[in-house]
Design an enzyme around this catalytic site. Structure first.
Site, PDB file in Angstrom:
ATOM      1  CB  SER A  91     113.049  54.341  16.412  1.00  8.35           C
ATOM      2  OG  SER A  91     113.074  55.240  17.486  1.00  8.35           O
ATOM      3  CG  HIS A  96     115.047  56.662  13.176  1.00 10.67           C
ATOM      4  ND1 HIS A  96     115.010  57.406  12.021  1.00 10.67           N
ATOM      5  CD2 HIS A  96     114.173  57.259  14.031  1.00 10.67           C
ATOM      6  CE1 HIS A  96     114.144  58.398  12.160  1.00 10.67           C
ATOM      7  NE2 HIS A  96     113.625  58.340  13.382  1.00 10.67           N
ATOM      8  CG  ASP A 138     113.518  59.039  17.003  1.00 10.91           C
ATOM      9  OD1 ASP A 138     113.240  59.657  15.971  1.00 10.91           O
ATOM     10  OD2 ASP A 138     113.215  57.839  17.197  1.00 10.91           O
ATOM     11  CG  MET A 140     112.726  63.509  20.832  1.00  9.33           C
ATOM     12  SD  MET A 140     111.745  62.377  21.806  1.00  9.33           S
ATOM     13  CE  MET A 140     110.845  61.547  20.519  1.00  9.33           C
ATOM     14  CG  HIS A 187     113.544  62.155  13.189  1.00  7.52           C
ATOM     15  ND1 HIS A 187     112.427  61.441  13.591  1.00  7.52           N
ATOM     16  CD2 HIS A 187     113.087  63.369  12.770  1.00  7.52           C
ATOM     17  CE1 HIS A 187     111.357  62.197  13.423  1.00  7.52           C
ATOM     18  NE2 HIS A 187     111.720  63.366  12.935  1.00  7.52           N
ATOM     19  CG  MET A 192     111.586  64.762  16.037  1.00  8.08           C
ATOM     20  SD  MET A 192     110.899  63.323  16.860  1.00  8.08           S
ATOM     21  CE  MET A 192     112.400  62.429  17.186  1.00  8.08           C
ATOM     22  CG  MET A 225     107.294  62.852  11.208  1.00  6.40           C
ATOM     23  SD  MET A 225     108.386  61.588  11.870  1.00  6.40           S
ATOM     24  CE  MET A 225     107.509  61.049  13.341  1.00  6.40           C
ATOM     25  CG  ASP A 277     109.831  57.903  12.496  1.00  9.37           C
ATOM     26  OD1 ASP A 277     109.500  56.971  13.251  1.00  9.37           O
ATOM     27  OD2 ASP A 277     110.547  58.867  12.858  1.00  9.37           O
TER      28      ASP A 277
HETATM   29  C1  DX5 Z   1     108.499  59.628  17.083  1.00  5.48           C
HETATM   30  C2  DX5 Z   1     109.872  59.208  16.640  1.00  5.48           C
HETATM   31  C3  DX5 Z   1     109.839  57.850  16.071  1.00  5.48           C
HETATM   32  C4  DX5 Z   1     109.474  56.792  17.088  1.00  5.48           C
HETATM   33  C5  DX5 Z   1     109.083  55.534  16.374  1.00  5.48           C
HETATM   34  O1  DX5 Z   1     108.554  60.863  17.605  1.00  5.48           O
HETATM   35  O2  DX5 Z   1     110.352  60.077  15.644  1.00  5.48           O
HETATM   36  O3  DX5 Z   1     111.046  57.520  15.423  1.00  5.48           O
HETATM   37  O4  DX5 Z   1     110.525  56.533  17.981  1.00  5.48           O
HETATM   38  O5  DX5 Z   1     108.550  54.658  17.295  1.00  5.48           O
HETATM   39  P1  DX5 Z   1     107.296  53.751  16.917  1.00  5.48           P
HETATM   40  O6  DX5 Z   1     107.709  52.929  15.738  1.00  5.48           O
HETATM   41  O7  DX5 Z   1     107.044  52.961  18.163  1.00  5.48           O
HETATM   42  O8  DX5 Z   1     106.158  54.677  16.577  1.00  5.48           O
HETATM   43 ZN    ZN Z   2     112.025  59.340  14.350  1.00  2.29          ZN
END
Ligand code: DX5
Ligand code: ZN
Length: 218
Positions: free
Chosen positions: A7, A32, A34, A36, A65, A67, A136, A174
């Site tokens: 990630s 990956h 993320d 947000m 991903h 979110m 998750m 994840d």
């Molecule tokens: C959380 C993200 C994850 C996160 C993983 O909201 O979706 O992908 O970055 O990081 P670690 O492995 O440190 O939990």
């Molecule tokens: Zn993620």
């Protein structure tokens, strides 16, 4: 063979290109990404340009991903940027089938994600349709959180269901995965391991050991 998808949220953004290249040299199969929106989760990260810029330099598989509260607004920008897989949260999707179709029509692999307390049953109608299910193991929003282990049962549940019905989805996990607990999720049937702090906090030798552990797991 299981795959590793580090990630990027845990990478050093000042040295992002170097971090990506080193991750791949250390055995990362996917990246990956993320996304947000400060609404579905309490943080902002990046938009589609990050994928566009990565793809200009490297053909690495970009695993997006989402979110976000309005996943329908982000699918086409990420598809155009070159995303290889786009997954959205079941909790954010009002018209999930439409979103899966939109992802597929744009030539991208589709995934659906469930938060720690969302049961597998909630997404049972999507199981034959998608390429990947993301379980998750933390509440999304931050890297570096402690893994919520009750979520692991959902990996086993999804593995049993796909064998029983002949579904072809892969299972991604994840949140809080590291070299101490990764075998537990591989044993239950996880195929794609996301790791943020559990990967980027390691030196290159340890990153290689971590990816070897994932790739060589039988
Ligand atoms: C959380 C993200 C994850 C996160 C993983 O909201 O979706 O992908 O970055 O990081 P670690 O492995 O440190 O939990
Ligand atoms: Zn993620």
């Amino acid at each position: 063979m299981a795959l590793l998808s580090p990630s990027l949220l845990s990478a050093d953004f000042y040295n992002l290109g170097k971090e990506i290249e080193q991750s791949i040299q250390c055995g990362a199969d996917w990246l990956h990404i993320d996304v947000m929106d400060f609404h579905f989760v309490p943080q902002l990260s990046f938009g589609a340009k990050i994928v566009e810029d990565i793809k200009k330099h490297n053909p690495v598989f970009c695993d997006v991903h989402l979110m976000v509260t309005n996943p329908q607004d982000h699918i086409i920008p990420f598809a155009k940027a070159g995303a290889d897989l786009i997954n959205f949260h079941a909790e954010a999707a009002i018209h999930g089938d439409r979103l899966i179709n939109l992802i597929k029509e744009n030539g991208v692999l589709s995934g659906i994600t469930i938060n720690p307390a969302t049961p597998v049953d909630t997404i049972k109608h999507y199981l034959p349709l998608v390429d990947m299910i993301l379980v998750m193991s933390v509440n999304p929003g931050f890297s570096g959180q402690k893994c919520i282990e009750y979520t692991f049962n959902k990996i086993a549940e999804l593995d049993i269901i796909r064998k029983e019905f002949g579904y072809t989805y892969t299972i991604q996990i994840d949140g809080g995965i590291n070299s101490s607990n990764v075998k537990n999720v591989l044993k239950l049937g996880a195929d794609i391991i996301v790791a943020g702090s559990g990967f980027f906090s390691l030196d290159n030798d340890k990153r290689k050991d971590f990816s070897d552990l994932i790739h060589n797991y039988q």
